[in-house]
Design an enzyme around this catalytic site. Sequence first.
Site, PDB file in Angstrom:
ATOM      1  N   SER A 149       0.428  -1.161  -0.108  1.00 43.56           N
ATOM      2  CA  SER A 149      -0.096   0.006   0.085  1.00 43.56           C
ATOM      3  C   SER A 149       0.563   1.153  -0.096  1.00 43.56           C
ATOM      4  O   SER A 149       0.194   2.143  -0.038  1.00 43.56           O
ATOM      5  CB  SER A 149      -0.565   0.039   1.114  1.00 43.56           C
ATOM      6  N   CYS A 186       2.398  -6.578   2.006  1.00 46.30           N
ATOM      7  CA  CYS A 186       1.333  -5.852   2.728  1.00 46.30           C
ATOM      8  C   CYS A 186       0.350  -6.765   3.395  1.00 46.30           C
ATOM      9  O   CYS A 186      -0.365  -8.015   3.134  1.00 46.30           O
ATOM     10  CB  CYS A 186       0.535  -5.212   2.083  1.00 46.30           C
ATOM     11  N   CYS A 224       3.611  -6.404  10.540  1.00 49.66           N
ATOM     12  CA  CYS A 224       2.808  -4.813   9.185  1.00 49.66           C
ATOM     13  C   CYS A 224       4.862  -4.446   9.052  1.00 49.66           C
ATOM     14  O   CYS A 224       5.520  -4.564   9.588  1.00 49.66           O
ATOM     15  CB  CYS A 224       2.569  -3.454   9.677  1.00 49.66           C
ATOM     16  N   THR A 225       4.925  -4.435   7.184  1.00 50.17           N
ATOM     17  CA  THR A 225       5.706  -4.582   7.112  1.00 50.17           C
ATOM     18  C   THR A 225       6.541  -3.189   7.375  1.00 50.17           C
ATOM     19  O   THR A 225       7.515  -2.095   6.736  1.00 50.17           O
ATOM     20  CB  THR A 225       5.750  -4.685   5.153  1.00 50.17           C
ATOM     21  N   HIS A 226       5.773  -2.221   7.521  1.00 52.49           N
ATOM     22  CA  HIS A 226       6.120  -0.518   8.105  1.00 52.49           C
ATOM     23  C   HIS A 226       7.135  -0.151   9.051  1.00 52.49           C
ATOM     24  O   HIS A 226       7.718   0.341   9.439  1.00 52.49           O
ATOM     25  CB  HIS A 226       5.399   0.352   8.518  1.00 52.49           C
TER      26      HIS A 226
END
Length: 274
Positions: free
Chosen positions: A12, A74, A193-195
């Site tokens: 995203s 995501c 969450c890949t963030h």
Amino acid sequence: MNLENSIGIFDSGFGGLTVFSSITKILPNYNYIYLGDNARSPYGDHSFETVYQYTLECVEWLFSQGCPLVILACNTASAKALRNIQQLDLPKKYPHHRVLGVIRPTAEVIGTFTETNTVGVLGTRGTVKSGSYVIEINKFFPEVQVYQQSCPMWVPLIENGEHDQEGADYFVQKYVGELMAQAAEIDTILLACTHYPLMVPKIKAYISPEIKLISQGDIVANSLADYLVRHPEIANNLGRQGEQLFYTTGDTETFDQHASVFLGKEIQSRKLKR
């Protein structure tokens, strides 16, 4: 420029670049096209139907660019869209294409990290609400208790480049504290969450040093490497010139600035207009 037979990696926004970085380190020879839907990020608070539609649009665009295999890097898209795409869209319209997510590979191994059989999950509202990690982890490790905590402010902080600022401390302490209050036995925390790997230095300040903090990048990369070994019919048709292209639906200058933080190198993205 079009890269035929590339591996598509979708997120995203910027977070999927942490997965992209791990994948390209382990599998450097393949061609890759990364797409960040920054114009519509974050996905975490959108409905299942909206995330499904947004994700399908981006996956179909990657298919049109010559990607027979797409990784949803995501967690929200993996939780809210992957099953529909795999069960409804691929068999009817794209029988020779494959779409993989980040939840199952992580669920397959997360139980090996915990000694107390108690795992905490930090994720977006969408990922937590879906219950996907609880369901998938219990398939592989039914003895493991899973506790979840949504962190709705983290992605905006990261996307705005404020994750390492003093102002982020309040939200890190708040969400980590709320997770640990659910079960003192938690000895493993999954960053779902890949963030979130960019938040690791601040998270560590609010947890015991004995708690294992698990990011997904290497897990997903190793799972993909194994997948390609098990599916030579896909691997043998992928291009191996080591080329990489980056696209964003948002502002390219902003994307490039953030990407350099995630990847540790300068890149030049292209604008995908809708």
